[in-house]
Write a protein that holds these residues in place. Structure first.
Motif, PDB file in Angstrom:
ATOM      1  N   ASN A   1       0.863  -1.295  -0.077  1.00 22.65           N
ATOM      2  CA  ASN A   1      -0.103  -0.054   0.120  1.00 22.65           C
ATOM      3  C   ASN A   1       1.032   1.322  -0.055  1.00 22.65           C
ATOM      4  O   ASN A   1       1.792   1.617   0.912  1.00 22.65           O
ATOM      5  CB  ASN A   1      -0.915   0.121   1.261  1.00 22.65           C
ATOM      6  CG  ASN A   1      -1.777   1.156   1.456  1.00 22.65           C
ATOM      7  OD1 ASN A   1      -2.260   1.903   0.526  1.00 22.65           O
ATOM      8  ND2 ASN A   1      -2.156   1.508   2.434  1.00 22.65           N
TER       9      ASN A   1
ATOM     10  N   THR B   1      -1.784  -6.295   2.711  1.00 21.15           N
ATOM     11  CA  THR B   1      -1.688  -4.915   2.024  1.00 21.15           C
ATOM     12  C   THR B   1      -1.146  -3.700   2.564  1.00 21.15           C
ATOM     13  O   THR B   1      -0.945  -2.880   1.838  1.00 21.15           O
ATOM     14  CB  THR B   1      -3.157  -4.703   1.506  1.00 21.15           C
ATOM     15  OG1 THR B   1      -3.930  -4.478   2.648  1.00 21.15           O
ATOM     16  CG2 THR B   1      -3.815  -5.684   0.779  1.00 21.15           C
TER      17      THR B   1
ATOM     18  N   TYR C   1      -2.344  -1.912   4.951  1.00 17.70           N
ATOM     19  CA  TYR C   1      -3.251  -1.017   5.372  1.00 17.70           C
ATOM     20  C   TYR C   1      -3.294  -0.998   6.753  1.00 17.70           C
ATOM     21  O   TYR C   1      -3.307  -1.632   7.593  1.00 17.70           O
ATOM     22  CB  TYR C   1      -4.789  -1.427   5.081  1.00 17.70           C
ATOM     23  CG  TYR C   1      -5.005  -0.998   3.372  1.00 17.70           C
ATOM     24  CD1 TYR C   1      -4.062  -1.009   2.529  1.00 17.70           C
ATOM     25  CD2 TYR C   1      -6.422  -1.438   3.102  1.00 17.70           C
ATOM     26  CE1 TYR C   1      -4.551  -0.981   1.062  1.00 17.70           C
ATOM     27  CE2 TYR C   1      -6.747  -1.480   1.817  1.00 17.70           C
ATOM     28  CZ  TYR C   1      -5.710  -1.175   0.846  1.00 17.70           C
ATOM     29  OH  TYR C   1      -6.130  -0.921  -0.451  1.00 17.70           O
TER      30      TYR C   1
ATOM     31  N   THR D   1     -13.291   1.410  -2.986  1.00 19.46           N
ATOM     32  CA  THR D   1     -13.314  -0.280  -3.326  1.00 19.46           C
ATOM     33  C   THR D   1     -13.092  -0.909  -2.244  1.00 19.46           C
ATOM     34  O   THR D   1     -13.910  -1.869  -1.915  1.00 19.46           O
ATOM     35  CB  THR D   1     -12.037  -0.349  -4.682  1.00 19.46           C
ATOM     36  OG1 THR D   1     -12.168   0.362  -5.627  1.00 19.46           O
ATOM     37  CG2 THR D   1     -12.041  -1.834  -4.902  1.00 19.46           C
ATOM     38  N   ALA D   2     -12.174  -0.869  -1.345  1.00 23.92           N
ATOM     39  CA  ALA D   2     -11.900  -1.567  -0.253  1.00 23.92           C
ATOM     40  C   ALA D   2     -13.125  -1.450   0.679  1.00 23.92           C
ATOM     41  O   ALA D   2     -13.384  -2.168   1.308  1.00 23.92           O
ATOM     42  CB  ALA D   2     -10.709  -1.304   0.428  1.00 23.92           C
TER      43      ALA D   2
ATOM     44  N   GLN E   1      -9.470  -3.052 -12.475  1.00 24.73           N
ATOM     45  CA  GLN E   1      -8.980  -2.289 -11.193  1.00 24.73           C
ATOM     46  C   GLN E   1      -9.777  -3.077  -9.997  1.00 24.73           C
ATOM     47  O   GLN E   1      -9.047  -3.327  -9.102  1.00 24.73           O
ATOM     48  CB  GLN E   1      -9.108  -0.807 -11.072  1.00 24.73           C
ATOM     49  CG  GLN E   1      -8.451  -0.058  -9.956  1.00 24.73           C
ATOM     50  CD  GLN E   1      -8.633   1.467 -10.007  1.00 24.73           C
ATOM     51  OE1 GLN E   1      -8.072   1.926 -11.003  1.00 24.73           O
ATOM     52  NE2 GLN E   1      -9.441   2.117  -9.252  1.00 24.73           N
ATOM     53  N   ILE E   2     -10.971  -3.091  -9.851  1.00 23.84           N
ATOM     54  CA  ILE E   2     -11.721  -3.522  -8.910  1.00 23.84           C
ATOM     55  C   ILE E   2     -11.403  -5.055  -8.873  1.00 23.84           C
ATOM     56  O   ILE E   2     -11.301  -5.631  -7.567  1.00 23.84           O
ATOM     57  CB  ILE E   2     -13.207  -3.525  -8.830  1.00 23.84           C
ATOM     58  CG1 ILE E   2     -13.489  -1.794  -9.030  1.00 23.84           C
ATOM     59  CG2 ILE E   2     -14.135  -3.995  -7.962  1.00 23.84           C
ATOM     60  CD1 ILE E   2     -14.961  -1.549  -9.613  1.00 23.84           C
TER      61      ILE E   2
ATOM     62  N   GLU F   1      -8.823  -6.633  -9.550  1.00 20.90           N
ATOM     63  CA  GLU F   1      -7.525  -6.793  -9.004  1.00 20.90           C
ATOM     64  C   GLU F   1      -7.312  -6.675  -7.476  1.00 20.90           C
ATOM     65  O   GLU F   1      -6.794  -7.240  -6.855  1.00 20.90           O
ATOM     66  CB  GLU F   1      -6.325  -5.774  -9.557  1.00 20.90           C
ATOM     67  CG  GLU F   1      -6.037  -6.202 -11.181  1.00 20.90           C
ATOM     68  CD  GLU F   1      -5.320  -7.554 -11.363  1.00 20.90           C
ATOM     69  OE1 GLU F   1      -4.800  -7.947 -10.310  1.00 20.90           O
ATOM     70  OE2 GLU F   1      -5.543  -7.992 -12.194  1.00 20.90           O
ATOM     71  N   GLU F   2      -8.302  -5.664  -6.946  1.00 22.99           N
ATOM     72  CA  GLU F   2      -8.447  -5.580  -5.438  1.00 22.99           C
ATOM     73  C   GLU F   2      -9.169  -6.793  -4.959  1.00 22.99           C
ATOM     74  O   GLU F   2      -8.701  -7.255  -3.815  1.00 22.99           O
ATOM     75  CB  GLU F   2      -9.094  -4.275  -5.292  1.00 22.99           C
ATOM     76  CG  GLU F   2      -8.222  -2.968  -5.492  1.00 22.99           C
ATOM     77  CD  GLU F   2      -7.066  -2.884  -4.314  1.00 22.99           C
ATOM     78  OE1 GLU F   2      -7.242  -2.843  -3.221  1.00 22.99           O
ATOM     79  OE2 GLU F   2      -5.992  -2.896  -4.848  1.00 22.99           O
TER      80      GLU F   2
ATOM     81  N   LYS G   1      -6.850  -9.555  -4.149  1.00 16.87           N
ATOM     82  CA  LYS G   1      -6.089  -9.363  -3.137  1.00 16.87           C
ATOM     83  C   LYS G   1      -7.013  -9.855  -1.720  1.00 16.87           C
ATOM     84  O   LYS G   1      -6.541 -10.786  -0.977  1.00 16.87           O
ATOM     85  CB  LYS G   1      -5.527  -8.045  -2.801  1.00 16.87           C
ATOM     86  CG  LYS G   1      -4.517  -7.584  -3.848  1.00 16.87           C
ATOM     87  CD  LYS G   1      -4.158  -6.241  -3.417  1.00 16.87           C
ATOM     88  CE  LYS G   1      -3.475  -5.748  -4.695  1.00 16.87           C
ATOM     89  NZ  LYS G   1      -3.000  -4.197  -4.500  1.00 16.87           N
TER      90      LYS G   1
ATOM     91  N   ASP H   1      -7.745   4.315 -10.280  1.00 16.54           N
ATOM     92  CA  ASP H   1      -6.951   4.609  -9.266  1.00 16.54           C
ATOM     93  C   ASP H   1      -5.522   4.635  -9.704  1.00 16.54           C
ATOM     94  O   ASP H   1      -4.759   3.458  -9.422  1.00 16.54           O
ATOM     95  CB  ASP H   1      -7.166   3.783  -8.133  1.00 16.54           C
ATOM     96  CG  ASP H   1      -6.477   4.234  -6.630  1.00 16.54           C
ATOM     97  OD1 ASP H   1      -5.981   5.311  -6.838  1.00 16.54           O
ATOM     98  OD2 ASP H   1      -6.586   3.635  -5.916  1.00 16.54           O
TER      99      ASP H   1
END
Length: 531
Positions: free
Chosen positions: A88, A131, A133, A164-165, A218-219, A221-222, A225, A443
């Motif tokens: 991150n 990640t 965070y 997204t998260a 993009q979503i 790929e998140e 994770k 993003d």
């Protein structure tokens, strides 16, 4: 010992290319490529490791009903390195924490201050740690407990806020706790179709709709994770790519589906996707989807098919603006929802320094070169133009001037668009010339400068464009070229600058006054320009 999918190349895609460019149409994916044991795993076994880069379970015909979805599957060091190596980066929490947040609605759950304040389960907490965070962003502090309490949500937040998260974490957490339910039985016993590929229909438990291919990827790929070491398998479908390849990917299992509306309708009509057990619906960048004319497809998906109705499913809408059309959609799709506003709805971030300069059309290119030289050739710079032709012309001009640049617009192929974004993100081409297709939702970390070579015709588009810099609490710079052609947004632009405590050129104030005076003399109601 379970066979583990060889995932070193970014999700089982072409090993000679990055994950974005190699997603489309790999014809040589077969049994031997799927299992690292040469494809000898028995049919009907439960395979960990997954496909498509999810690193999760393959939901096959003989999956057991008694498996505990809340428990993590075995680790995969190679996949873990691929998913979390970047960690991150670039989030300035100290600057971000003082952004005002307002939640309105009946019995609104209390916000959290850390991820440990709400029970999300072993898998989610482990992946949050991977990640790196450290603590939730403002939208996450409020949205996560709201979604965990099974409340519908309409959230308006500045771009780059961690939306997204904010929906993936609680939705996946609930899926891990509740398991597949009836969807697994439907997958095993029904859903056969006689289409071209003759394989089972998939019944995702959660659906995320996004307006553009880039945002959908993009979503996805998140989701990969946060679905790591789980039995949930994310998939993504979007237009402009080989539909046959996407169907083959779906057939390997799909629990969380990220989709653009048009391609999803196509998949549903082909009998490849059933929404009968879709308990979670997320509309991301909902205002952008309406701008792009997706409302008929969205209503077809939500209201005219087999998706559970509102009140039974849980619905979340995320949008950077809250125009009347979004309010109508929220009324139709959400039930007793909580409205969440992070910062003032439709405003810009004070972390972005906004400069508006008067530049005639004939002087724009030379002025642009001066700006690029001032910020440095290696700083990530996003240059917005209004037309596809203009994007190509400006890219050619900058290339001839010795700048490493690329472009993205609607006429470029999907492969070219993904390659351009990859080159920009990686810094190989630190200048990206773009039309509005790249303005929403993307993003891209560390964009230092956004330049409106051509200003948009409405202020909401301006807000989204400059939101590509100053992401998640960092400082950014936005420069806009203004001339007589942009008179229609004078007042709104002035309001934005004043509210964000930006320097206002004296000529812009004069123009705003003149436009206000002309409006009043034509008998229009007075504006609140000086409020």
């Amino acid at each position: 010992m379970f066979g583990v999918y060889d995932n070193k190349d970014g999700g089982g895609w072409n090993t000679t290319k990055d994950a974005y460019t190699s997603f489309v149409a790999r014809p040589d994916r077969g049994k031997s490529a799927f299992f690292n044991n040469g494809g000898t795993a028995p049919r009907g076994s439960y395979q960990r490791g997954g496909f498509g880069g999810s690193g999760n379970s393959r939901w096959v015909e003989e999956s057991r009903d008694d498996e505990d979805w809340s428990k993590p599957t075995q680790a995969n060091e190679r996949l873990e390195q691929e998913l979390f190596a970047g960690g991150n980066t670039g989030i300035n929490f100290d600057n971000y924490d003082d952004i005002p947040v307002e939640a309105t609605g009946q019995n609104c759950p209390h916000h959290i201050d850390s991820f440990q304040d709400v029970e999300m389960g072993e898998i989610i907490m482990s992946n949050i740690a991977l990640t790196r965070y450290t603590r939730p962003t403002p939208v996450q502090k409020y949205a996560i407990p709201i979604i965990k309490n099974k409340r519908d949500l309409m959230a308006c937040a500045q771009t780059g806020s961690g939306k997204t998260a904010a929906f993936l974490l609680p939705v996946l957490s609930q899926i891990y706790t509740e398991g597949p339910g009836e969807a697994l039985a439907a997958q095993k016993s029904g859903g056969q179709d006689n289409g071209k590929y003759g394989r089972r229909k998939q019944y995702p438990l959660a659906l995320v709709l996004a307006p553009t291919r880039e945002l959908a990827l993009q979503i996805y790929e998140e989701a990969r994770k946060f679905a790591y070491r789980s039995r949930v398998r994310p998939c993504v479908v979007y237009g402009g790519a080989d539909i046959g390849q996407q169907i083959r990917d779906l057939e390997r299992g799909c629990h969380l589906l990220v989709a653009t509306p048009g391609r999803l309708v196509d998949m549903m009509e082909r009998g490849k996707i059933g929404l009968d057990y879709c308990n979670y619906l997320v509309l991301d960048e909902a205002d952008r989807m309406l701008d792009m004319g997706f409302e008929p497809q969205i209503r077809r998906i939500v209201e005219q098919d087999t998706m559970p109705p509102k009140g039974i499913r849980q619905t979340m809408m995320f949008s950077a603006t809250f125009p009347k059309e979004i309010q109508i959609l929220a009324r139709d799709f959400l039930e007793e929802y909580i409205f969440l506003a992070v910062g003032r709805v439709g405003s810009t971030s004070e972390n972005i320094t906004q400069k508006v300069v008067w530049v005639e059309d004939g002087d724009k290119r030379s002025f642009l070169l001066d700006l690029l030289n001032a910020t440095g050739k290696n700083s990530l710079t996003l240059v917005f133009v209004e037309t596809k032709k203009g994007a190509d012309a400006l890219e050619d001009f900058l290339y001839r001037e010795g700048y490493a640049c690329t472009s993205i617009h609607g006429d470029r192929s999907q492969r070219d668009r993904e390659e351009a974004l990859h080159q920009f993100r990686s810094g190989r081409c630190p200048i990206l010339v773009a039309t509005a297709v790249a303005a929403r939702g993307l993003d891209i970390s560390n964009v230092k400068h956004v330049i409106n070579f051509d200003l948009p015709s409405d202020i909401e588009e301006y807000v989204h464009r400059i939101g590509r810099t100053g992401r998640v609490g960092n400082l950014g710079l936005a420069t806009s070229f203004f001339n007589d052609k942009n008179g229609n947004i004078t007042k709104d632009l002035l309001d934005i600058l004043v509210e964000a405590k930006q320097e206002v050129p004296s000529w812009l104030e004069s123009l705003a006054y003149e436009h206000q005076h002309k409006s009043n003399t034509r008998g229009r109601s007075k504006s609140n320009i000086w409020v």
